[in-house]
Write a protein that holds these residues in place. Structure first.
Motif, PDB file in Angstrom:
ATOM      1  N   THR A  23       0.816  -1.209   0.000  1.00  0.00           N
ATOM      2  CA  THR A  23       0.000   0.000   0.000  1.00  0.00           C
ATOM      3  C   THR A  23       0.851   1.261   0.000  1.00  0.00           C
ATOM      4  OG1 THR A  23      -0.066  -0.040   2.408  1.00  0.00           O
ATOM      5  CG2 THR A  23      -1.875  -1.138   1.232  1.00  0.00           C
ATOM      6  N   TYR A  75      -4.263   5.546   1.368  1.00  0.00           N
ATOM      7  CA  TYR A  75      -3.219   4.835   0.663  1.00  0.00           C
ATOM      8  C   TYR A  75      -2.848   5.643  -0.563  1.00  0.00           C
ATOM      9  CZ  TYR A  75      -4.497   0.813   3.517  1.00  0.00           C
ATOM     10  OH  TYR A  75      -4.749  -0.034   4.567  1.00  0.00           O
ATOM     11  N   THR A 102      -0.861  -7.980  -2.618  1.00  0.00           N
ATOM     12  CA  THR A 102      -1.868  -7.393  -1.748  1.00  0.00           C
ATOM     13  C   THR A 102      -3.200  -8.067  -2.055  1.00  0.00           C
ATOM     14  OG1 THR A 102      -0.753  -5.252  -1.773  1.00  0.00           O
ATOM     15  CG2 THR A 102      -3.022  -5.285  -1.025  1.00  0.00           C
TER      16      THR A 102
END
Length: 339
Positions: A61, A116, A254
């Motif tokens: 992130t 983010y 992610t």
């Protein structure tokens, strides 16, 4: 160790000396260790610093974490001792021993702590998302808040920092990595083949969980803890959208979606069930390939936060898992041909 004469545009640590400033770039990897020994990314000649003192880790992130690795004299962020991994913000002051550094990351200056933002060193973070079959493991330290009230801050920091270091090593040994730090918990992800979870993959994950428990239960022998540490584990398998940053030696993943959320919920369910491990149905089906039965993982229906209807989970104690793994190894030893 690179020490450029001019400030870097990317993230770095700034070390002030009597003569000038040294810039330690956080580049070329997603994890950097700090300590006295030569095997660290950043070697600091301060006798108050441990040989392997702390670690900085960049997540997909763009967030940066400071993790103390069980150092004797502690790691401090803005004057406060670190006991669990903490998020860094540009301009934060970090102290290791008697050495003071500044964390600098221009990409973080334009976003709030809950946002983010895009990091210029990780341009591919959001560029590629593919649907992959994964297993998500969430491990949480039990009774952490109770322990903080009973332990001296120095002992707590050293013990918990050591736990995070050992946990990272174990997860790495069994084919994964720490994908997220969430307070006193860690999340790890295993990427499977496109269509199936192999028995070997599930065996690796099971051994990792067992080893994490064994390590945790022995930590009180190293530190004067008020009681032996315990953990709870949630494990879920399913498809998720996975972002591939690919900016280091290994691709950075992610995972997004319900597979990840359910893993956290399954970990929470161990408390209401009075068990140590809780796994989803897809994970249990994969475990059955190893010969796991409901004698080991019993079936439950649980109400989980965020879900309208009860979910099916299979749970057991760590002792049940260890007995199964022991029997599995003995069975496979007996089945091995003699030469």
């Amino acid at each position: 160790m690179a020490t450029p004469d001019t400030p870097q545009l990317g993230p770095c640590l700034v070390l002030k000396t009597d003569a000038s400033q040294r810039y330690l770039p956080l580049a070329g990897n997603n994890c950097w260790t700090v300590g006295r020994s030569d095997d660290n990314n950043f070697v600091l000649g301060d006798r108050w610093i441990s040989r392997n003192h702390a670690m900085l880790q960049c997540m997909d992130t763009g967030e940066y974490y400071l993790i103390d690795l069980g150092s004797r004299n502690g790691s401090f962020l803005n004057g406060r001792r670190v006991s669990v991994p903490v998020t860094l913000h540009s301009g934060d002051a970090i102290t290791f021993g008697q050495t003071e550094l500044k964390f600098y990351c221009p990409a973080l200056q334009t976003v709030g702590s809950g946002d983010y933002g895009e990091n210029q060193n990780f341009p591919a973070t959001a560029a590629l998302h593919v649907r992959r079959l994964i297993s998500v493991l969430v491990v949480d330290i039990r009774d952490y808040t109770v322990m903080t009230r009973k332990l001296d801050e120095k002992v707590l920091s050293e013990a918990i920092g050591t736990w995070f270091r050992y946990a990272g090593e174990i997860i790495n040994d069994y084919g994964s990595w720490v994908d997220k730090y969430i307070g006193d918990a860690v999340m790890a992800v295993w990427i499977h083949g496109k269509q199936e979870v192999t028995p070997q993959s599930m065996l690796q994950i099971s051994k990792a969980v067992s080893e994490l428990n064994r390590m945790t239960s022995q930590l009180h022998k190293e530190f004067p803890l008020p009681f032996p540490l315990r953990i709870g584990a949630g494990l879920n398998t399913g498809y998720a959208m996975v972002g591939n940053a690919g900016s280091s030696d290994r691709p950075d993943y992610t995972p997004l979606g319900d597979t990840v959320n359910a893993a956290f919920r399954f970990e929470s369910s161990t408390k209401q069930l009075g068990l140590d491990i809780s796994v989803g149905e897809t994970t249990y089906a994969a475990l059955e390939q190893l010969g796991v039965s409901e004698q080991t993982f019993k079936r439950y229906s649980v109400n989980l936060k965020g879900y309208e209807h009860p979910l099916i989970t299979h749970g057991c104690a760590f002792s049940d898992l260890e007995r199964f793994l022991g029997a599995y190894e003995r069975q496979n030893e007996d089945a091995s041909p003699d030469y």
